[in-house]
Design an enzyme around this catalytic site. Structure first.
Site, PDB file in Angstrom:
ATOM      1  N   ASP A   1       0.861  -1.189   0.000  1.00 21.38           N
ATOM      2  CA  ASP A   1       0.000   0.000   0.000  1.00 21.38           C
ATOM      3  C   ASP A   1       0.900   1.242   0.000  1.00 21.38           C
ATOM      4  OD1 ASP A   1      -2.275   1.592   0.314  1.00 21.38           O
ATOM      5  OD2 ASP A   1      -2.374   1.314   2.492  1.00 21.38           O
TER       6      ASP A   1
ATOM      7  N   GLU B   1       2.643   5.028  -3.935  1.00 24.17           N
ATOM      8  CA  GLU B   1       2.606   5.981  -5.074  1.00 24.17           C
ATOM      9  C   GLU B   1       3.930   6.729  -5.229  1.00 24.17           C
ATOM     10  OE1 GLU B   1       0.203   5.651  -2.774  1.00 24.17           O
ATOM     11  OE2 GLU B   1      -1.055   4.454  -4.096  1.00 24.17           O
TER      12      GLU B   1
ATOM     13  N   ASP C   1      -9.021   3.518  -2.414  1.00 28.31           N
ATOM     14  CA  ASP C   1     -10.010   3.924  -1.408  1.00 28.31           C
ATOM     15  C   ASP C   1     -11.287   4.472  -2.021  1.00 28.31           C
ATOM     16  OD1 ASP C   1      -8.167   3.156   0.448  1.00 28.31           O
ATOM     17  OD2 ASP C   1      -7.457   5.190   0.876  1.00 28.31           O
TER      18      ASP C   1
HETATM   19  O1  MIG Z   1      -3.599   5.997   4.843  1.00 28.89           O
HETATM   20  O2  MIG Z   1      -3.516   0.739   5.756  1.00 28.89           O
HETATM   21  O3  MIG Z   1      -5.889   2.179   0.462  1.00 28.89           O
HETATM   22  O4  MIG Z   1      -6.853  -0.054   1.802  1.00 28.89           O
HETATM   23  O5  MIG Z   1      -6.782  -0.003   4.623  1.00 28.89           O
HETATM   24  C1  MIG Z   1      -4.420   4.897   4.659  1.00 28.89           C
HETATM   25  C2  MIG Z   1      -4.673   1.482   5.922  1.00 28.89           C
HETATM   26  C3  MIG Z   1      -3.598   3.661   4.397  1.00 28.89           C
HETATM   27  C4  MIG Z   1      -4.900   3.004   2.477  1.00 28.89           C
HETATM   28  C5  MIG Z   1      -5.389   1.805   1.721  1.00 28.89           C
HETATM   29  C6  MIG Z   1      -6.415   1.072   2.522  1.00 28.89           C
HETATM   30  C7  MIG Z   1      -5.811   0.658   3.848  1.00 28.89           C
HETATM   31  C8  MIG Z   1      -5.288   1.879   4.598  1.00 28.89           C
HETATM   32  N1  MIG Z   1      -4.314   2.591   3.753  1.00 28.89           N
END
Ligand code: MIG
Length: 823
Positions: free
Chosen positions: A432, A435, A508
């Site tokens: 995650d 980016e 999200d």
């Molecule tokens: O700042 O890890 O898209 O699926 O549950 C949020 C927590 C960070 C974003 C992800 C989401 C995940 C969440 N993450």
């Protein structure tokens, strides 16, 4: 200042001085007033006046700039441009090996143009204006420059902004570009590729998480693709600024694009995969249902959710641990208060058929008592700014530094960090925030340096591939540690080629009907953009779905290549049974359907992996000549046999569904329906419109609570009568190793063909794998006659049942059959 004023005294005339004056016309001295320096403007290619050939490459020059055309295959030609004739070193994360696979091509040179021709494509370089165009062997022009390629110098960073502009036809439609949250046809819109953490993104928001600089054009029924392989911030304009022009440009790098010939959209996608690779076969379990939430903790909660699935008899294979499993969000650590004995927990989950997937983010907490940080620091693996400061930013763990995943040595190291997780039994990793996302700042500043596999660059160049290189390191590391068992990985960010390492989810999203519609389009678009293994957060990440929305989402998710429910932590419980009846039963029914169709989905995956077909296919890909299909974005096919139309409106009791040409069977009762038209289909909450193409053979497994729960005793083959011969594929293997790379698999091809009073099913086999079960259980629908006799491989089968009311014929026969005739 004073010293810089030029001398006023007259200079005596002498031959030597004369010479200097002449030179002064050519050279600018620093202490001279700057005269005649041209302002920075866009520059365009002039007229080409020479050509040089080197193997499959041709170099055209206007005396200053050079254009390179590379013949990659009969259908793919790559164009590059160097403003001052100096090309960048060849390197691409998207195209790992550019192999030329073409033997015959020729260069023609006449008064009007240079022309490179393969057996299917001509690339024309106009001698008048350097316009580049492409045509097919019937001389139909598919793509043409509207303006010569151009550039503008970038004083701050060096290099150039680079631009390409093509003619945009009045009826031309555009598809692709990855996860853009907008209508399927991109016509009339402008986009930016710059990977962005886009929490609760909205319809038409741009950019979001991924950068896939590949689009498909469809004009008058003929398709071609453009893959603009440039990792800098890139822009696309599909007739937005000027209805007559399609442009793509980037803030740096090279104007480098691949022209990919069609004429079928499917061919364009397959050829794009030839360049960028396909998804490896996933572990079979990953095709099951996955349950996620931010976060399930502590251990007792995880176990309770897992137990809930088995108690409710709702199948599930994957359970996720979001960031709270870690110690202060430090990657590769455990919060021992919540998870005192992860090994034991993962083992217990595994014993009950659950695979554990854990999240790993790129930010590493600055903490000298934390082994990952210490190692990364010692080895100098973290990214640095232009002046050598470390790139520091705040994310979940607090102040963090970030590994430079563009350095192969760092990727190697990163891969080894999963050792303990693998030992604990973790089966999958979720990447995650790659980016990369940074709180406040959004992402890294432009001046961060990257090793870029030895080709060096700032974050301007590496930003869009950072996430892809992270998940690549994760995938490759896991693969080694798991001793060649297939790892499961999922990523949020990506660039073209990311499909070689991972599945993706759309990020999200929001619990709204609009987002259900959006997710439907996004998955179709990702599929056409070379990312087959994709899905949405079922139910919507933020916000609260009601039971109806959740169930409709489960129904759509049943036909997403990747099926996972996920939700933010500040929402109510979100398991398939959380909404009570009738929702729980309907959710169960659809998740069971997901599992019954696993052999079909797996076979479709094989068609993707081996041949480059997408898993989801928008109807415009099935019938690109039908102009109305350009606007159809609700229905799609799952593989090429099952047409699905999710229900995406609250309270909807029926809806229109378009069926492409041919005959279709309504899945729920086997009624045969003629296609090439729209039909009205009832949509009570218990169903969504599903149709199976006539002539299909759909393999089915018995319902299991998780993949591998039971030994498969027989495989059901659902056969749908057709009066036109049709092919189907059925792929099987062990489902968890890479043995398929050594031909340890079984690929079966079925041909079904019917006449008014008979039908045949033929089977041919390839590969070295033999499944353990002996028999197929045939279930034949839609026979237009009452069957009286079955001849299988020359022998008569007397033991069969015909249910005349449902028009279904059932019998069993060996999986090794070659030819069956029903009379
Ligand atoms: O700042 O890890 O898209 O699926 O549950 C949020 C927590 C960070 C974003 C992800 C989401 C995940 C969440 N993450």
């Amino acid at each position: 200042m004073e010293e810089n004023i030029p001398p006023i005294e007259p200079i005596p005339e002498s031959p030597a001085v004369k010479l200097i004056e002449e030179e002064e016309e050519i050279f600018q001295h620093v202490n001279n007033p700057v005269l005649g320096l041209k302002p920075i403007v866009k520059k365009y290619l002039g007229t080409p006046n020479s050509v040089i050939q080197k193997g499959n490459k041709f170099f055209f020059s206007d005396g200053e700039a050079t254009v390179e055309a590379t013949v990659v295959t009969d259908e793919i030609i790559r164009i590059r441009m160097a403003p001052h004739s100096v090309f960048l070193e060849e390197f691409s994360y998207a195209v790992p090996k550019l192999e030329s696979k073409v033997s015959v091509f020729n260069l023609y040179d006449d008064e009007l143009e240079y022309r490179i021709s393969t057996s299917t494509v001509n690339c024309h370089i106009s001698k008048k204006d350097f316009f580049i165009s492409f045509s097919d062997s019937q001389n139909h022009v598919t793509s043409a420059d509207a303006v010569p390629m151009h550039w503008e110098e970038n004083v701050q960073f060096g290099g150039y902004y680079v631009f390409g502009t093509k003619v945009c036809h009045p009826e031309e439609a555009f598809f692709g570009l990855g996860d853009k949250p907008t209508d399927l046809n991109l016509r009339g819109k402008r986009f930016v590729n710059w990977n962005t953490d886009a929490y609760s993104f909205a319809w038409n928001q741009d950019p979001i998480y991924r950068s896939i600089p590949f689009y498909i054009s469809l004009n008058e029924g003929i398709a071609h693709g453009i893959f603009f392989d440039n990792t800098f911030k890139a822009h696309f304009d599909f007739g937005a600024e000027d209805r007559g022009k399609t442009s793509f440009w980037a803030d740096g790098g090279e104007l480098q694009y691949y022209y990919i010939h069609g004429p079928n959209m499917m061919d364009v996608v397959k050829r794009y995969h030839l360049l960028t690779g396909t998804h490896p076969m996933p572990p079979l379990w990953a095709l099951g249902y996955h349950q996620c939430r931010w976060s399930y903790y502590p251990e007792s909660k995880v176990m309770k959710v897992a137990k809930g699935f088995r108690e409710n008899q709702i199948p599930c294979d994957g359970i996720y641990l979001d960031i709270d499993y870690m110690d202060g969000y430090r990657c590769f650590t455990w919060n021992r208060k919540y998870f005192p004995d992860p090994k034991k927990m993962i083992k217990e989950l595994a014993a009950d058929g659950f695979k554990t997937v854990v999240i790993i983010d790129p930010g590493i907490r600055v903490d000298d008592n934390y082994w990952v940080f210490k190692e990364g620091k010692e080895k100098r693996y973290f990214c640095r700014r232009c002046d050598d400061y470390f790139m520091e930013g705040h994310v979940w763990p607090g102040r963090c530094q970030f590994p430079d995943f563009t350095n192969p040595e760092v990727r190697e190291w990163w891969g080894t960090l999963f050792d303990e997780l693998v030992q604990l039994g973790v089966a999958g990793v979720w990447n995650d925030m790659n980016e990369p996302a940074v709180f406040g700042a959004g992402t890294f500043p432009d001046d961060v340096r990257h090793q870029y596999d030895g080709f060096r660059g700032s974050h301007r160049k590496a930003h869009n591939i950072y996430g892809m290189q992270m998940v690549r390191a994760t995938y490759e590391g896991m693969r080694k540690l798991m001793k060649n068992k297939r790892p499961f990985t999922i990523t949020r960010a990506g660039y073209s080629g990311v499909q070689r390492y991972t599945s993706v989810w759309t990020g999200d999203n929001v619990a709204s009907w609009e987002h259900l519609r959006l997710g439907n389009v996004q998955c179709q678009r990702l599929s056409m953009s070379g990312i087959p293994f994709c899905g949405t957060d079922i139910g919507g990440f933020s916000g609260e779905p009601d039971g109806e929305l959740f169930t409709r989402w489960i129904q759509m998710g049943t036909f997403s290549p990747f099926m996972r429910a996920h939700s933010a932590g500040d929402t109510k419980e979100r398991e398939p049974w959380s909404f009570g009846e009738p929702y729980t039963s309907i959710n169960r029914k659809f998740i069971e359907l997901r599992y019954r169709l696993i052999p079909y989905l797996y076979s479709t995956f094989w068609e993707h992996h081996r041949y480059g077909f997408p898993i989801l296919r928008p109807v415009v890909m099935q019938e690109q000549d039908e102009i109305n299909n350009q606007a159809r974005q609700d229905e799609f096919t799952y593989g090429d046999k099952i047409l699905v139309c999710p229900v995406m409106e609250p309270g909807q009791t029926s809806r229109k569904v378009y069926l492409p040409k041919g005959n279709w069977y309504y899945y729920w009762d086997n009624e045969m329906v003629e296609g090439a038209r729209e039909v009205e289909v009832a949509t009570p909450l218990e169903t969504i419109p599903i149709f199976v193409k006539a002539g299909s053979v759909i393999p089915e497994y018995p319902v299991m609570q998780y993949v591998g729960e039971k030994e498969i005793e027989e495989v059901k083959l659902n056969v749908y009568y057709s009066d036109i011969a049709a092919n189907s594929f059925f792929f099987e293997d062990y489902g968890e190793t890479f043995a398929y790379e050594q031909d340890i698999y079984s690929e079966k091809k079925f041909v079904v063909s019917g006449k008014p009073t008979s039908m045949t099913i033929q089977q041919t086999m390839e590969g070295l794998y033999t499944p353990r079960y002996e028999n197929y259980h045939f279930s034949v629908a839609g026979l237009p006659f009452k069957p009286t006799k079955i001849i299988a491989d020359g022998k008569e089968i007397t033991d069969f049942m015909y249910y005349s009311e449902q028009q279904v014929l059932e019998f069993r026969f060996t999986k090794n059959f070659k030819h069956i005739e029903v009379l």
